[in-house]
Design an enzyme around this catalytic site. Structure first.
Site, PDB file in Angstrom:
ATOM      1  N   LYS A 149     -40.166 -25.463  13.727  1.00  0.00           N
ATOM      2  CA  LYS A 149     -40.802 -24.257  13.206  1.00  0.00           C
ATOM      3  C   LYS A 149     -42.278 -24.577  12.983  1.00  0.00           C
ATOM      4  CE  LYS A 149     -37.122 -21.530  12.244  1.00  0.00           C
ATOM      5  NZ  LYS A 149     -37.000 -20.098  12.570  1.00  0.00           N
ATOM      6  N   LYS A 257     -29.457 -13.597  19.125  1.00  0.00           N
ATOM      7  CA  LYS A 257     -28.775 -13.762  17.844  1.00  0.00           C
ATOM      8  C   LYS A 257     -27.794 -12.595  17.699  1.00  0.00           C
ATOM      9  CE  LYS A 257     -32.459 -16.113  15.238  1.00  0.00           C
ATOM     10  NZ  LYS A 257     -33.638 -16.139  16.105  1.00  0.00           N
TER      11      LYS A 257
END
Length: 341
Positions: A149, A257
């Protein structure tokens, strides 16, 4: 047949940083269907601030779904089109109800513990020392693909972290994915992508915020690093809109997702369109509990995608549910453990 729902808060072992802030807990909801002495369990993986169904009437819609469970999976799925996490929970609960084991939804060589799923190791945002510690730990654990990230700490420090990895590990030893979560400024994003390109990255997720289709299209055309769309897919409901988006932006990859895009059915629509337009894809969890992660992993195995998937989130919480899922040498396995729910 009757259905009930309840809320549950997952507690992070360590505060987990993203470009949107630090997470300490994760709200989730469960649907339980009961019929003829059997139970089906589904997880509605809502993520506040990101899910398109993060709305004031979310619980009201969940209650409606339970009160109308007799309508069946197909009709409910259509009526819940703007509530993808509830679509997913309903799909999962019906599949669970109709299975001999409520947690064995898609039997395969994976659930027989004969095959495993390669996954990426997730490195959370934090200070430089914390991120280095995580990177080294993931490599010790046998991961060959890590996902960092980025976008929350100083960009120069993030470049130094990537340099640290590449100085110590070859391209063959470790594949690097980065996720900006839309943190880059649209005007300077290409400059940053060029700076990142020297580290031989596999891809970058969502370099700029969603809904800047013209600019994202330009970046996908000119970026030296393959771009993967993630948040860009959230809230795109119809098949026509999905295809128009992919044709417009022409990404190199899309990241799927199920809790955000309509469960198994919605995810399969994106996969079919991606393959039609020669776009790569992989599947990732959205911080669900082990209940949702288990369902996603079982379904993902059946899609026959050899790329590392984003399914390594089961160990994030202090109060997750005991289950057979195990991560060994960068692979997700369905072991011999028991379910406690």
């Amino acid at each position: 047949m009757r259905a009930t729902y309840h809320q549950y808060f997952l507690q992070f072992k360590n505060p987990s940083g993203t470009s949107r802030g630090v997470l300490t807990k994760k709200e989730t909801w469960f649907i339980i269907i009961e019929k003829d002495g059997k139970k089906g369990i589904g997880e509605c993986g809502l993520l506040r601030g990101l899910s398109c169904d993060d709305r004031p009437n979310y619980e009201e819609k969940l209650k409606w779904a339970c009160e109308n469970i007799h309508l069946g999976e197909d009709i409910l799925w259509q009526n819940l089109i703007e509530f993808p996490s509830i679509q997913f929970g309903v799909e999962m609960a019906f599949r669970s109800l109709n299975s001999e084991n409520p947690f064995l939804l898609f039997p395969s060589d994976y659930t027989n513990n004969q095959k495993s799923i390669p996954i990426n190791g997730l490195v959370w945002m934090g200070n430089e020392a914390f991120m280095k510690e995580q990177i080294d730990q993931k490599l010790k654990e046998g991961f060959h693909c890590i996902k960092l990230k980025i976008g929350a700490i100083d960009f120069e420090k993030e470049l130094q972290l990537l340099q640290y990895i590449r100085q110590n590990y070859t391209l063959e030893e470790i594949e690097i994915r980065v996720d900006a979560n839309g943190a880059f400024n649209s005007e300077t994003a290409l400059i940053k992508l060029n700076q990142l390109s020297g580290f031989k990255l596999h891809s970058i997720e969502q370099p700029i915020a969603k809904n800047q289709h013209d600019r994202m299209s330009e970046l996908c055309k000119n970026s030296p690093i393959p771009i993967a769309l993630d948040e860009e897919l959230i809230g795109v409901f119809s098949l026509v809109e999905k295809e128009e988006l992919l044709i417009k932006i022409k990404p190199q990859f899309i990241i799927l997702k199920p809790s955000f895009i309509g469960g198994f059915r919605g995810t399969k629509e994106w996969i079919d369109l991606a393959e039609k337009h020669q776009i790569g894809w992989w599947i990732t969890s959205a911080l669900e509990s082990n209940v949702g992660l288990n369902a996603i992993a079982q379904w993902t195995y059946l899609q026959n995608n050899p790329m590392p998937q984003g399914l390594g989130t089961g160990a994030l919480y202090t109060n997750n549910f005991e289950c057979p899922l195990e991560v060994k040498n960068g692979q997700l396995r369905y072991g011999k453990g028991k379910w406690v729910f």
